[in-house]
Design a protein around this motif. Sequence first.
Motif, PDB file in Angstrom:
ATOM      1  N   ALA A   1       0.839  -1.206   0.000  1.00  0.00           N
ATOM      2  CA  ALA A   1       0.000   0.000   0.000  1.00  0.00           C
ATOM      3  C   ALA A   1       0.873   1.253   0.000  1.00  0.00           C
ATOM      4  O   ALA A   1       0.604   2.219  -0.718  1.00  0.00           O
ATOM      5  N   GLY A   2       1.919   1.235   0.811  1.00  0.00           N
ATOM      6  CA  GLY A   2       2.766   2.420   0.906  1.00  0.00           C
ATOM      7  C   GLY A   2       3.491   2.706  -0.388  1.00  0.00           C
ATOM      8  O   GLY A   2       3.496   3.833  -0.886  1.00  0.00           O
ATOM      9  N   PHE A   3       4.090   1.670  -0.954  1.00  0.00           N
ATOM     10  CA  PHE A   3       4.875   1.899  -2.169  1.00  0.00           C
ATOM     11  C   PHE A   3       3.976   2.229  -3.365  1.00  0.00           C
ATOM     12  O   PHE A   3       4.186   3.230  -4.055  1.00  0.00           O
ATOM     13  N   PHE A   4       2.950   1.410  -3.577  1.00  0.00           N
ATOM     14  CA  PHE A   4       2.153   1.607  -4.801  1.00  0.00           C
ATOM     15  C   PHE A   4       1.079   2.686  -4.648  1.00  0.00           C
ATOM     16  O   PHE A   4       0.914   3.520  -5.530  1.00  0.00           O
ATOM     17  N   GLU A   5       0.348   2.666  -3.535  1.00  0.00           N
ATOM     18  CA  GLU A   5      -0.799   3.577  -3.408  1.00  0.00           C
ATOM     19  C   GLU A   5      -0.366   4.972  -2.955  1.00  0.00           C
ATOM     20  O   GLU A   5      -0.961   5.962  -3.352  1.00  0.00           O
ATOM     21  N   VAL A   6       0.621   5.041  -2.073  1.00  0.00           N
ATOM     22  CA  VAL A   6       1.060   6.352  -1.577  1.00  0.00           C
ATOM     23  C   VAL A   6       2.232   6.866  -2.425  1.00  0.00           C
ATOM     24  O   VAL A   6       2.282   8.033  -2.801  1.00  0.00           O
ATOM     25  N   GLY A   7       3.167   5.986  -2.764  1.00  0.00           N
ATOM     26  CA  GLY A   7       4.358   6.415  -3.495  1.00  0.00           C
ATOM     27  C   GLY A   7       4.129   6.650  -4.979  1.00  0.00           C
ATOM     28  O   GLY A   7       4.868   7.405  -5.606  1.00  0.00           O
ATOM     29  N   LEU A   8       3.114   6.008  -5.552  1.00  0.00           N
ATOM     30  CA  LEU A   8       2.790   6.145  -6.982  1.00  0.00           C
ATOM     31  C   LEU A   8       4.046   6.051  -7.859  1.00  0.00           C
ATOM     32  O   LEU A   8       4.401   6.993  -8.580  1.00  0.00           O
ATOM     33  N   PRO A   9       4.708   4.892  -7.806  1.00  0.00           N
ATOM     34  CA  PRO A   9       5.977   4.758  -8.545  1.00  0.00           C
ATOM     35  C   PRO A   9       5.762   4.629 -10.049  1.00  0.00           C
ATOM     36  O   PRO A   9       4.732   4.138 -10.504  1.00  0.00           O
ATOM     37  N   LYS A  10       6.765   5.090 -10.783  1.00  0.00           N
ATOM     38  CA  LYS A  10       6.810   4.903 -12.236  1.00  0.00           C
ATOM     39  C   LYS A  10       8.134   4.206 -12.568  1.00  0.00           C
ATOM     40  O   LYS A  10       9.126   4.369 -11.853  1.00  0.00           O
ATOM     41  N   LYS A  11       8.125   3.495 -13.667  1.00  0.00           N
ATOM     42  CA  LYS A  11       9.359   2.876 -14.166  1.00  0.00           C
ATOM     43  C   LYS A  11      10.454   3.949 -14.253  1.00  0.00           C
ATOM     44  O   LYS A  11      10.201   5.056 -14.744  1.00  0.00           O
ATOM     45  N   GLY A  12      11.635   3.625 -13.784  1.00  0.00           N
ATOM     46  CA  GLY A  12      12.748   4.576 -13.856  1.00  0.00           C
ATOM     47  C   GLY A  12      12.883   5.478 -12.642  1.00  0.00           C
ATOM     48  O   GLY A  12      13.890   6.185 -12.511  1.00  0.00           O
ATOM     49  N   ASP A  13      11.895   5.464 -11.760  1.00  0.00           N
ATOM     50  CA  ASP A  13      12.006   6.296 -10.551  1.00  0.00           C
ATOM     51  C   ASP A  13      13.192   5.839  -9.701  1.00  0.00           C
ATOM     52  O   ASP A  13      13.526   4.650  -9.656  1.00  0.00           O
ATOM     53  N   ARG A  14      13.789   6.821  -9.019  1.00  0.00           N
ATOM     54  CA  ARG A  14      14.909   6.541  -8.116  1.00  0.00           C
ATOM     55  C   ARG A  14      14.347   6.468  -6.703  1.00  0.00           C
ATOM     56  O   ARG A  14      13.785   7.449  -6.198  1.00  0.00           O
TER      57      ARG A  14
END
Lengths: 288, 288
Positions: free
Chosen positions: A88-101
């Motif tokens: 939940a934290g990484f995907f829902e709150v962090g909203l990551p995209k490919k290539g993010d650091r």
Amino acid sequence: MHVAVCCVDDSISITVSLFQPLTGYGVAKVLESGHPDYKKGDLVWGFTKWEEHSLVPSSQILFKIEHTDVPLSYYIGILGIPGMTAYAGFFEVGLPKKGDRVFVSAASGAVGQLVGQFAKFTGCYVVGSAGSKDKVDLLKNKLGFDDAFNYKEEPDLNAALKRYFPEGIDIYFENVGGKTLDAVLLNMRVHGRIVVCGMVSQYNLAQPDGVTNLANLIFKRIRIQGFGVADYYQLYPKFLEYVVPKIKEGKIVYVEDIVEGLEKAPPALIGLFSGRNVGKQVIVLARE
Amino acid sequence: MHVAVCCVDDSISITVSLFQPLTGYGVAKVLESGHPDYKKGDLVWGFTKWEEHSLVPSSQILFKIEHTDVPLSYYIGILGIPGMTAYAGFFEVGLPKKGDRVFVSAASGAVGQLVGQFAKFTGCYVVGSAGSKDKVDLLKNKLGFDDAFNYKEEPDLNAALKRYFPEGIDIYFENVGGKTLDAVLLNMRVHGRIVVCGMVSQYNLAQPDGVTNLANLIFKRIRIQGFGVADYYQLYPKFLEYVVPKIKEGKIVYVEDIVEGLEKAPPALIGLFSGRNVGKQVIVLARE
């Protein structure tokens, strides 16, 4: 941030949560049930107490365990609250995209080790910090982090972050707070996200560290967001769909630090705050 | 956070932005144009310099002024960057709901006074803080805030906030930073939002104040978000639709602090940091 007391023979199992040290999450077998959703012999995980047998009121959430072809201790780890927290934290709150650091502190812990692996599945570059050489080796050699460092050997955290993130950080998964957060704020990229999962370095301080670099929130248009996994329980089936196949295919690693016996729970809890444990701390009360 | 140098006779007008003290936002009339979108006599507002006549490169955004039945100085205030900042920050970042409890610091400033009024239009309860009795009177008696206080007369900001928000704060519109933010963190409600527009108390400190209560981000699942108005320029037409009718119907008040002459710009800029001005600081270079 749990010490888990896991008992799967004929008792309800129990865990220690940080803020209610005599309750927590555990794995257990149902002995008797007055609730239509649970019957004798069901395996469950959820919020229980530090005891060998528990009476669980119907208002408390207990998740039924459907997949038993994985270690049952995983339900207080990768398939329980730490796993859901990372997801939940990484995907829902962090909203990551490919290539993010991505930077993860306390990266070898119950949650951090999964965040790093989820970040790699997403095509991110990920660096973790931890507090010993063993943990750093684990991050680099077993958990698939692109890089890792021992924060205790870095007198200047800002310089360390500049070394690992010369172009800055898109997502910081925050487990420790204080001086680490202050250094991270200097190294965030525009529109960066700081996912606040924990601030373990701060809880036991009479006077928490002062964070001085918050003006970067404006300069870089940064979002810092605290979250609680309970707000995301509805995603549990989706999470299992994501993670169970990866466990079965051996694509994901989960490191546990298992000790046996309820009497080991207090020193294990204390060890969390001194960084003694490696991976998810589990205490086994009994085995089937 | 701008000192505006407004000149609308035959020159480009100019403003001072905080971080580039010789440029900023202003209102101006086009004298000559090599750009197809602008012709002689057009009134425009946008990013200009501290000077009476300016050459504006085509890469710079200049907004054409369509509504001339409002004071032209409004285009460096309620209808310009401060207005768009209040609108984007409050609605897009703060995500207000009817009944939310809203706290605004520097509440009588160029942005704060609008946030308070937008909050009232949305059905929120809103309290502002400011640094003088005159400003507090303005907030309560002219700008429609539910309540207001002088932070200089509150030795314990935490106690003051508890008095005005016994049930806590849903949205904090942050203009000042430092000790105010630290006290607000103790008084936020679960799922509260802190919209970071400015931290004016911190910019000129050799060592910014340390913020110590950030663990509340986790306990209360709070979001803190810095933003820049340039990310929201596409909302400008929608914003005008929202605010121009309210100006024409007299439903909204905008307080300006107008001085005449470019030579007044430096002391006016300095005055912003000591709280001398009341409302949006405008400097008039020339009038039509």
